[in-house]
Structure formats: C-alpha cells, structure tokens
Motif scaffolding. Structure first.
Motif, short mmCIF file in Angstrom:
data_model
loop_
_atom_site.label_atom_id
_atom_site.label_comp_id
_atom_site.label_asym_id
_atom_site.label_seq_id
_atom_site.Cartn_x
_atom_site.Cartn_y
_atom_site.Cartn_z
N SER A 87 0.84 -1.19 0.00
CA SER A 87 0.00 0.00 0.00
C SER A 87 0.88 1.24 0.00
O SER A 87 2.06 1.19 0.30
CB SER A 87 -0.94 0.01 1.21
N LYS A 88 0.23 2.34 -0.34
CA LYS A 88 0.89 3.64 -0.33
C LYS A 88 -0.07 4.61 0.35
O LYS A 88 -1.28 4.56 0.11
CB LYS A 88 1.15 4.11 -1.76
N MET A 89 0.46 5.43 1.22
CA MET A 89 -0.35 6.46 1.87
C MET A 89 0.40 7.77 1.81
O MET A 89 1.63 7.79 1.71
CB MET A 89 -0.70 6.09 3.30
N ILE A 123 -4.81 6.60 2.65
CA ILE A 123 -4.49 5.54 1.68
C ILE A 123 -4.69 6.05 0.26
O ILE A 123 -5.75 6.57 -0.08
CB ILE A 123 -5.36 4.29 1.94
N GLU A 124 -3.65 5.86 -0.55
CA GLU A 124 -3.69 6.27 -1.96
C GLU A 124 -3.65 5.08 -2.91
O GLU A 124 -4.04 5.21 -4.06
CB GLU A 124 -2.50 7.19 -2.26
N ALA A 143 -3.58 0.46 -2.87
CA ALA A 143 -3.46 -0.85 -2.22
C ALA A 143 -3.52 -1.90 -3.33
O ALA A 143 -4.36 -1.80 -4.22
CB ALA A 143 -4.58 -1.06 -1.21
N ILE A 195 -5.45 5.25 7.22
CA ILE A 195 -4.98 3.89 7.45
C ILE A 195 -5.54 3.35 8.77
O ILE A 195 -5.63 2.14 8.97
CB ILE A 195 -3.43 3.82 7.41
N SER A 254 5.25 10.52 0.57
CA SER A 254 4.38 9.39 0.85
C SER A 254 5.15 8.31 1.60
O SER A 254 6.37 8.37 1.72
CB SER A 254 3.80 8.83 -0.45
#
Length: 170
Positions: free
Chosen positions: A24-26, A32-33, A35, A55, A113
């Motif tokens: 994932s990226k947040m 959360i951006e 998943a 998140i 991020s």
C-alpha cells in the motif's frame, strides 16, 4: 492518528499466504492512496471504500498506541521501520503482518508518501509480540500511554534492542 470505530472484532484470524505481498501507499498524513489486489482481498473492502481513508480504518483495537506512535514518529523523521502489525478486516476478522515501511521524498526533501510492504508474520513472532502488546494495552488503559511508553523503552533498554530487532528476536 484519529481513532476509528471498527466492527465488533470476531475471533477469526485470516491466514495470509506467505508467498504474497500486501502493498500500500499512503500520503504523509496516513491517507491511503493505493493498495494492491492482495491487500484488498485480505481486508475485505472494495477499492472505492478504502481509497482516501485514513490507514486507521484498518487498525485493530489490540494495537497499542505506543507502537502506533513509534511507527509514525519514525516515518515522520523519514526513517524506515519494520513493525509487527495486527489489522482488522471489514468483517471484523484480523490478520498479522510483518510490515516494512519506507518513505518517499519530494524534490525539496519533504515527505511525499509512505510505502508499506507486508508479509505474513511468523507464528513465533506473533506469539512473542502478542504478550508485549497485551501488557502495553493494559498499561495504557490503567495508567496512560506515557507510562506504557516508558515501560516499553525500559524493556528495549534491558534487551539492548531496537523495536525492529525485538520483533525478529523477541
């Protein structure tokens, strides 16, 4: 991070496939951006339900504030961290992950991020960390997060380990 109301936890562990990676990226604030498909499968949310959410929506009530604070302190300093995390799925079931967080920077050096790569946590590591997390939660409930943090720091000092090393060796 804000506390999120979760469904009533059920006593059902989701068994992760050890050959799969949850990614994932947040953003720098924990929104959360991205998943990957395996993440979405495990957590039980649809992509449209999870993107743009904190998140914290996945944070299991068994995760001590002390550990969450440590993770965010390290991430906000741009330090990578390995953590043993218990998440809660949409249906209230749970899953343990060994998580490697990494930070990505903007050209100006500010944090853009955070990425998280997660794998199934080994059973012996879960057994070891569950005991610690229960102690920390008990202290947090009875005496507050500050006292729990002091206990945790004392434990790490006694073992002469960082949190990252502790989760691997116990």
């Amino acid at each position: 991070m804000n506390k999120t109301k979760h469904p009533t936890p059920i006593d059902r562990a989701i068994k992760l496939d050890p050959s799969q990676v949850i990614m994932s990226k947040m953003d720098s604030g924990g929104i959360i951006e991205y998943a990957n498909d395996y993440f979405m499968e495990i957590c039980g949310y649809e992509v449209y339900e999870l993107m743009g959410k904190s998140i914290d929506v996945l944070r299991h009530p068994d995760m001590p504030e002390v550990i969450v604070k440590l993770i965010w302190e390290r991430l906000n300093k741009g330090e990578n961290i390995h953590a043993l995390v218990k998440n809660i799925a949409k249906d209230g079931s749970f899953y343990w992950m060994l998580t490697n967080f990494k930070t990505k920077y903007n050209k100006d050096g500010s944090i853009q991020s955070h990425y998280a790569n997660r794998k199934a946590a080994p059973n012996d590591a879960i057994f070891q960390i569950e005991k610690l997390y229960k102690i920390l939660l008990g202290i947090e409930k009875g005496k507050g997060s500050e006292i729990a943090e002091k206990y945790f720091q004392g434990l790490l000092e006694e073992k002469q380990q960082t949190y990252d090393a502790f989760i691997y060796r116990g």
